[in-house]
Design an enzyme around this catalytic site. Structure first.
Site, PDB file in Angstrom:
ATOM      1  N   SER A   1      -9.667   1.963   2.792  1.00 21.58           N
ATOM      2  CA  SER A   1      -8.827   2.696   1.875  1.00 21.58           C
ATOM      3  C   SER A   1      -7.780   1.824   1.171  1.00 21.58           C
ATOM      4  CB  SER A   1      -8.088   3.811   2.620  1.00 21.58           C
ATOM      5  OG  SER A   1      -7.184   3.251   3.564  1.00 21.58           O
TER       6      SER A   1
ATOM      7  N   SER B   1      -9.976  -0.243   7.027  1.00 26.67           N
ATOM      8  CA  SER B   1      -9.368  -0.164   5.697  1.00 26.67           C
ATOM      9  C   SER B   1      -8.729  -1.451   5.181  1.00 26.67           C
ATOM     10  CB  SER B   1      -8.331   0.964   5.666  1.00 26.67           C
ATOM     11  OG  SER B   1      -8.972   2.207   5.672  1.00 26.67           O
TER      12      SER B   1
ATOM     13  N   LYS C   1       0.840  -1.207   0.000  1.00 27.02           N
ATOM     14  CA  LYS C   1       0.000   0.000   0.000  1.00 27.02           C
ATOM     15  C   LYS C   1       0.872   1.253   0.000  1.00 27.02           C
ATOM     16  CE  LYS C   1      -3.944   1.984   2.547  1.00 27.02           C
ATOM     17  NZ  LYS C   1      -4.882   1.771   3.682  1.00 27.02           N
TER      18      LYS C   1
END
Lengths: 100, 555
Positions: free
Chosen positions: B229, B253, B151
């Site tokens: 996210s 997330s 990420k």
């Protein structure tokens, strides 16, 4: 907020918000006033902050929480207690930091 | 006694049954205080420290216990379709090379990522050099040759870490985050940086709110959210653009994109994985964890990720990293897979009565769990559960978000794009309210320990919020299907466990996955029409989220 407190108007909350931002040096004036095509504008930001002040924080403030039963744990002075060996560590004879 | 393989000695119990959980309560309080006193810095330099050593014998036992993949027998022709543990077995036996495996993913990224936009950056040359290096060494590490998506809020040496934000657009870290160091030390190969919502706050968007990343099950329809996210991390895994991935979770997330796309997502116990080198959102709530194809893959990942980091005090004082691979190794009774440890699964009131497919999926999941030897018990939420997990108490996290970013708020609020309100809101929480919130978290944690988990070992969850607040582990598993905008998508369930309950979650999850096929379902590649719609000359805009839409998602 207690039931007898006057409910602040949007204008009063906006003045509070703007004053706080001015004190900190955060300038919302760089955003457009009201532009739905912009990622953010002052109207929508102020609306969201008013909701925090008017709805969310009074709920937190009004929530009863016994100061004896649930004491604030304020300082890292409590860390030595944290470092007590866990059962696993005590049984295995490993140190207090875990083995990583 | 239900379940298990006779493996019931004291030392074989999962860690949540052995440790002094009171330590965790005290830790959370102390860490909350540390956050209040010191805040946290944005973009601190990451550090290097030894990775958590899981024994090679454990890994050998894990891989030997698994059914052998049939790559050469025609069942699977594309290595990118293999799970990490299937590929791992082939890599260890020399039947698949790290370069060959990597190229399968790079081919798919070149072919399809224009549609999915799962990646912010693909580090092709670096990955190829790494795979070549691994092909010249014995395959002993548990992630040997496994291509991973990282990420883009996690520092990577020499590779931009943009957090999809104007603030970090020029950040090129000098060192890897500790979790990346650990993954590489265990043989991982970084494919690139996966898309995320700006500053890790919502579904993946550009810094100004343009939608980037598609749900792998609806590559032509931006209205179908990929979850956020860690959107790109989930899309990359489900679209077979990466074998596995890592994401971060402060408010759902990891588990939300997992449930949106059918990946198996694990949010570990707070402190189990170092956050050094991860751009912070909340010092007392940030977590790093895997988004994987199934429970076994998630176990491989968390085994590599977990461990003490001297430069992240949140990782200290925990019980030792347990053997997650053992927890995710199925056991059988009478030739049928069953749960490894006797486990009570607490079911919240009304959880199975949810409307439509959600309720059906949950009931189907519980049927399989029961067949796997898991005891179902009715769970009575503790008093004050609703109040202490409300949106108001959840909003107190925003103080920790605001404080480190205040210099950027002062510089120019436009740097935050459509995420501005959540970063400003913390300026309007008073000190006493924040302290009340920290006390409330301790009250909630005590309720969960004394009440919730006296009734059960694992609990069904309606929302990630309560356990995000108090740092208990969560596992998102695919279960059933749902129909949205005319498309069939994976359904999912969310489970929670007490601190250090990851083994329990993994053992339950693998027992269910051994008896079901929800985790094996994969979306088709984009159709010609979808590809043309998203990338062709007349490709339409994917749309955008403004400040109100981001706020609604956060709620």
């Amino acid at each position: 907020m207690t039931p007898s407190s006057p409910r602040p108007s949007d204008d009063e909350l906006d003045a509070f918000i703007q004053t706080r931002l001015n004190l900190l040096g955060v300038d919302l004036g760089v955003l457009p006033d009201d532009d739905p095509s912009a990622p953010a504008d002052r109207r929508r930001v102020m609306q969201a902050i008013r909701r925090v002040l008017r709805e969310q924080m009074p709920e937190v403030s009004d929530y009863p929480l016994d100061p004896i039963e649930v004491p604030p744990v304020l300082y890292p002075a409590h860390l030595p207690e944290v470092r007590r060996p866990t059962l696993v560590q005590a049984e295995s004879g490993t140190g207090q930091e875990g083995e990583g | 006694m239900k379940g298990g393989d006779g493996d019931r000695t004291e030392s074989s119990l999962p860690q949540d049954a052995l440790v002094d959980r009171r330590d965790f309560v005290t830790r959370m309080g102390a860490l909350a205080a540390m956050a209040a006193l010191t805040g946290c810095a944005v973009g601190r330099e990451p550090t290097i420290a030894p990775a958590a050593p899981a024994s090679r014998a454990d890994a050998q036992a894990f891989f030997r216990s698994l059914p052998r993949p049939e790559l050469s027998a025609g069942r699977v022709t594309d290595p990118a379709e293999l799970t990490a543990w299937e590929a791992g077995a082939l890599l260890r036996d020399g039947d698949l090379g790290a370069v060959e495996y990597l190229e399968a993913y790079l081919d798919r990224i070149r072919r399809w990522d224009g549609v999915y936009r799962a990646f912010n950056a693909v580090t092709e040359d670096r990955a190829r050099a790494r795979a070549r290096e691994l092909d010249s060494t014995p395959a002993t590490e548990i992630l040997h040759g496994i291509p991973l998506a990282i990420k883009d809020n996690i520092h990577t040496a020499g590779v931009p870490t943009t957090v999809n934000s104007h603030i970090f657009r020029d950040l090129v870290p000098e060192e890897d985050a500790m979790v990346v160091t650990n993954l590489m030390a265990r043989g991982g190969v970084m494919l690139g940086k996966s898309q995320l919502g700006p500053l890790a706050t919502t579904r993946a968007l550009t810094p100004d709110g343009e939608i980037t990343t598609m749900n792998a099950w609806a590559p032509g329809d931006p209205e179908v959210s990929p979850g956020g996210s860690s959107s790109g991390s989930a899309t990359a895994v489900m679209a077979r653009l990466a074998s596995s991935s890592i994401g971060t979770q402060t408010g759902g997330s990891i588990t939300m994109p997992s449930m949106a796309q059918g990946t198996t997502g694990l949010k570990p116990t707070f402190g189990r994985v170092s956050l050094h080198g991860v751009v912070p959102l909340s010092y007392t709530r940030d977590h790093v964890g895997p988004l994987a194809r199934d429970v076994r893959d998630a176990a491989l990942m968390i085994q590599a990720m977990a461990g003490v980091d001297p430069r992240d005090p949140r990782t200290g004082g925990l019980p030792p990293v347990p053997d997650f691979l053992r927890a995710a190794t199925p056991v059988s009774r009478g030739g049928r897979p069953v749960v490894r440890w006797e486990t009570r699964l607490g079911v919240l009131p009304g959880w199975t009565d949810a409307d439509g497919e959600t309720g059906e999926n949950r009931r189907a999941f519980l049927r399989v769990a029961e067949e796997a030897g898991i005891d179902l018990v009715e769970l009575v939420p503790p008093p004050a559960w609703e109040e202490l997990t409300s949106g108001a108490f959840n909003a107190l996290r925003l103080v920790e978000r605001t404080e480190p970013f205040l210099p950027y708020l002062k510089e120019d609020v436009r740097l935050f794009g459509p995420t501005i309100t959540s970063f400003m809101s913390g300026l309007f929480v008073s000190g006493d309210e924040y302290l009340k919130g920290q006390r409330a978290k301790l009250a909630l944690l005590r309720l969960v320990m004394d009440d919730f988990f006296s009734q059960c070992d694992v609990a069904t969850m309606e929302s990630h919020i309560p356990f995000d607040m108090i740092g208990c582990p969560l596992l998102a598993l695919p279960a059933g299907t749902r129909v949205l905008r005319g498309r069939t998508l994976p359904g999912g369930v969310l489970l929670g466990a007490p601190p250090f309950g990851e083994e329990r979650l993994l053992a339950l999850g693998v027992a269910v996955q051994e008896r079901s096929d929800w985790h094996r379902r994969r979306p088709a590649d984009p159709s010609e029409a979808e590809e043309a719609r998203m990338t062709g000359p007349g490709a339409r805009s994917r749309g955008r989220l403004d400040v109100d839409a981001v706020e609604r998602q956060a709620e």
